[in-house]
Design a protein around this motif. Structure first.
Motif: not given
Lengths: 175, 104
Positions: A54-76
């Protein structure tokens, strides 16, 4: 010392009907926080356990077509972050321009080196293994997203009440 | 370390029954291992098993379902059809290999 036994056959649990079920709530859109849910879903399916994600809030990016390949890792804000040359990452350094890009690139390489697929391919595999994907109604409304914007294998945008039905009797993890 | 008697000879196995000696396996034994866990081997099963054997010989590790798809070319969905419910464990058992050690 070896001992001879007549026959040892692994128990794959085929005879015991399990109704064990795992529900994973994926609420994060950072690259590093996408993987715990993906790895656990995949492992559970490989053990014959039913999985709903179940994808909610920012987890939506995992299943959104134009975002799922663009997840980032921030050291901040990550005080546990190590540097490749050893030692901790100084906190003043992490918000500098380009640091997220570098950190993301490095993490993607590490993931790839282990033979672990990127997020979109990992979800392909999970669905192929019988996993089911669901999207949160409130998150969709907040972000102005519809089923059109989501992966084709997302089965529906469902409410919190629907989620209660979905998760009945399941082991539920919030990530 | 235990042994069990299969196909008329002694075979080394771990506590769960997985073979521990790569060279004690042959295809006749695989047929019996498959039979014991209720899998009927078809040519498609054999393709997967032969891939697992060859890949182990090369890497020293049992391929995970992911690798069987990515390197072997057998889609995960098909693996679940051939080795129902627990493909990773079942195919490695029949191939006479340890359980896959990787998470993915």
């Amino acid at each position: 010392m070896t001992e001879t036994q007549p026959r040892i056959v692994p128990d794959f649990g085929d005879d015991t009907d399990t109704d064990r079920k795992l529900v994973l709530i994926c609420s994060k859109g950072n690259l590093d926080m996408a993987y715990p849910g993906l790895v656990l879903a995949n492992a559970a399916l490989g053990e014959g356990i039913a999985v709903d994600m179940f994808f909610t809030f920012w987890g939506f990016d995992m299943i959104t077509k134009d975002r799922q390949q663009r997840l980032r890792f921030s050291p901040v804000g990550n005080t546990a972050m190590h540097l490749p040359v050893g030692g901790r990452m100084p906190q003043w350094l992490s918000p500098f321009p380009g640091m997220t890009w570098v950190a993301t690139k490095m993490m993607k390489k590490q993931i790839d080196d282990l033979g672990v697929p990127p997020v979109d391919e990992f979800l392909d595999q999970i669905v192929a293994s019988g996993g089911r994907l669901w999207a949160c109604k409130m998150s969709a409304d907040m972000q102005g997203l519809t089923m059109e914007d989501l992966r084709d294998d997302v089965e529906g945008i469902i409410t919190a009440a629907d989620f209660m039905d979905l998760s009945e009797g399941a082991q539920t993890l919030f990530i | 370390m235990s042994t069990t008697t299969l196909a008329g000879r002694e075979i080394h196995v771990d506590a769960e029954g997985f073979l521990t000696e790569y060279d004690e396996w042959d295809e006749a034994l695989a047929a019996q291992l498959a039979d014991q866990i209720g899998v009927e081997l078809t040519p498609e099963h054999w393709d997967v098993i032969r891939f697992l054997r060859a890949d182990f010989a090369e890497t020293g590790q049992t391929a995970t379902t992911r690798r069987v798809q990515a390197v072997g070319g057998f889609p995960v969905k098909q693996q679940f059809v051939l080795f129902p419910k627990k493909p990773g464990k079942k195919m490695s058992y029949i191939a006479g290999l340890p359980k896959p050690a990787g998470c993915v």
